[in-house]
Design an enzyme around this catalytic site. Structure first.
Site, short mmCIF file in Angstrom:
data_model
loop_
_atom_site.label_atom_id
_atom_site.label_comp_id
_atom_site.label_asym_id
_atom_site.label_seq_id
_atom_site.Cartn_x
_atom_site.Cartn_y
_atom_site.Cartn_z
CG HIS A 1 -53.73 -36.86 58.37
ND1 HIS A 1 -54.68 -35.85 58.48
CD2 HIS A 1 -54.45 -38.00 58.15
CE1 HIS A 1 -55.88 -36.35 58.35
NE2 HIS A 1 -55.79 -37.65 58.15
CD GLU B 1 -54.24 -41.17 55.18
OE1 GLU B 1 -55.46 -41.37 55.04
OE2 GLU B 1 -53.68 -41.12 56.29
CG HIS B 2 -56.58 -36.35 53.40
ND1 HIS B 2 -57.93 -36.08 53.50
CD2 HIS B 2 -56.25 -36.95 54.58
CE1 HIS B 2 -58.39 -36.48 54.66
NE2 HIS B 2 -57.39 -37.00 55.35
CD GLU C 1 -59.38 -37.11 58.77
OE1 GLU C 1 -58.96 -38.25 59.08
OE2 GLU C 1 -58.87 -36.44 57.85
#
Length: 451
Positions: free
Chosen positions: A57, A60-61, A137
């Protein structure tokens, strides 16, 4: 060499493998002026080692944070100027970077996506700043009781297994994730055999292949992709067609998942009690998946479903009550979600059990099954009018090796489901062990009787 996978009135699906192992799969739909494209990576959170938890994840950022030739602002402007949609998604078994654009903008969008995927700088200063963003987040998700409930349920159902871990990991794990571990994950997973480019829309297959080949050559990454292909014991093992998720990523082997029953109640000062009652479901390509889908929709798939009518319409106990399905390459979950007043939780669970037992004891009527089948058939046809749905469908076929069925074949398989098959499937599910997860004020919830 291109391979024709299917051709019909709806579209023409073709596949090409480039040197270095990158696979290109497209669906050409004549007359469309738009295209949905995605660069898919056959790596998800279940492939991470403990030390690399959250790196999928996090990557992805980071891929939006700059390349050798583009700043983060350049990337944002390049994706937004086309007027379409763009984003990325990380799941437990794959990652995707996608965009929807005009066919006339496909070359520019494709070039940008490949630049992000193959030439990300993974700048260490950006890594430090983004760590804080991701922690926030995760904090936002933790503040949402429904998000927390679904995470708790999967963690309970796949206890102690990679598939049970949250996709984004925990805030504590993100705070200690090292930049070098992230880079190692990137070099391992983002290699030729693990990459799929999927496109659906008005562009021809030959046009897409030529553009992708040019973009890869332009990044100067061709040799790196070949080198990645030679590391087949890591990046390629889980990504070759049909291999599913059984390979390695960042030092972790994704073993077949096993359902674990149990009870997990998280006490929290909320207005509602969120509950999920579930059991082992079917994996993504299971031969009984169409019976499974019909049962799910009959039980809790819409306003006419048994649970909606019984729990909400007859008793007024919940605003939201429905079935939930999770399907992975080697495992799945079947469950029922409800949000209700804490004092109504026991009655809601009792009603859910009664409806499950009712279907298992007595086959639903032909008319009821026909209504559900018509609902699913209509949803299939309407869904395939979206290029995003088509792009996702062909990409998942390429990543998992599942048969690529036409819309007609999908509808025929659904229409072949009989009431007796639905009853027998419900009986089989009831015979399994179950799990219950809950978030809310009640700490004394117990499993309902399903016998």
């Amino acid at each position: 060499m291109s391979e024709l996978l299917s051709a019909g009135e709806g579209g023409r699906i073709e596949r090409t493998v480039l040197p270095g192992g990158i696979r290109i799969i497209t669906e050409t739909i004549p007359g469309l002026q738009s295209e949905t494209v995605g660069v898919w990576v056959g790596s998800g959170s279940r492939h991470e080692s403990d030390v690399a938890a959250g790196s999928t994840h996090f990557l992805e950022h980071m891929l939006f944070k700059g390349t050798a030739t583009r700043s983060p602002r350049d990337i944002a402007r390049g994706l937004e100027r086309t007027g379409g949609d763009s984003n990325a998604v990380t799941s437990k078994e794959y990652t995707c970077y996608y965009a929807r654009c005009l066919v006339s903008d496909l070359d520019a969008v494709g070039d940008l996506l490949w630049d992000m995927v193959l030439r990300s700088t993974l700048d260490e200063a950006e890594f430090g700043r983004e760590r804080g963003v991701i922690v926030e987040e995760l904090a936002m998700a933790a503040d949402d009781p429904t998000d927390q409930l679904f995470e708790d349920f999967e963690e309970l159902a796949f206890a102690g297994q990679p598939l049970g871990r949250p996709v984004g990991a925990t805030r504590e794990q993100i705070r200690v994730l090292e930049h070098g571990v992230l880079r190692e994950h990137y070099e391992d997973a983002y290699a030729g055999p693990g990459l799929v480019f999927a496109a659906a829309g008005g562009a021809s297959h030959a046009e897409v292949v030529d553009q992708v080949a040019a973009h890869i050559a332009g990044t100067g990454a061709a040799q790196a992709l070949v080198t990645g292909a030679e590391r087949g014991s890591t990046a390629g093992a889980a990504s070759t067609r049909g291999a599913g998720s059984g390979g390695t990523r960042s030092g972790s082997t994704a073993s077949p998942a096993v359902f674990t029953p149990g009870l997990h109640v998280r006490e929290r000062a909320t207005e509602q009690q969120g509950i999920i009652l579930g059991t082992a479901g079917l994996h993504e390509g299971h031969e009984d998946r169409f019976v499974h889908l019909v049962l799910s929709n009959l039980l809790g798939g819409g306003m006419a479903s048994r649970l909606f009518q019984r729990v909400r319409e007859e008793h007024g106990l919940a605003y939201s009550v429905h079935t939930v399905l999770s399907q992975y390459s080697d495992a799945g979950l079947f469950g029922v979600y409800a949000g209700c007043a804490p004092g109504s939780s026991d009655q809601v669970l009792e009603l859910v059990g009664e409806e499950l037992i009712g279907i298992a004891d007595r086959a639903p009527g032909e008319d009821e099954v026909d209504d559900v089948v018509s609902q699913l058939a209509g949803g299939t046809v309407l869904g395939l009018e979206s290029t995003a749905v088509r792009m996702n469908r062909i990409a998942r076929h390429e990543l998992t090796g599942m048969p690529l069925l036409s819309a007609e074949a999908l509808i025929d398989r659904v229409r072949s489901v009989t009431p007796e098959e639905v009853r027998a499937h419900a009986e089989g599910l009831l015979a399994q062990k179950w799990a219950l997860a809950a978030v809310g004020p009640r700490g004394d919830l117990r499993m309902p009787s399903l016998g």
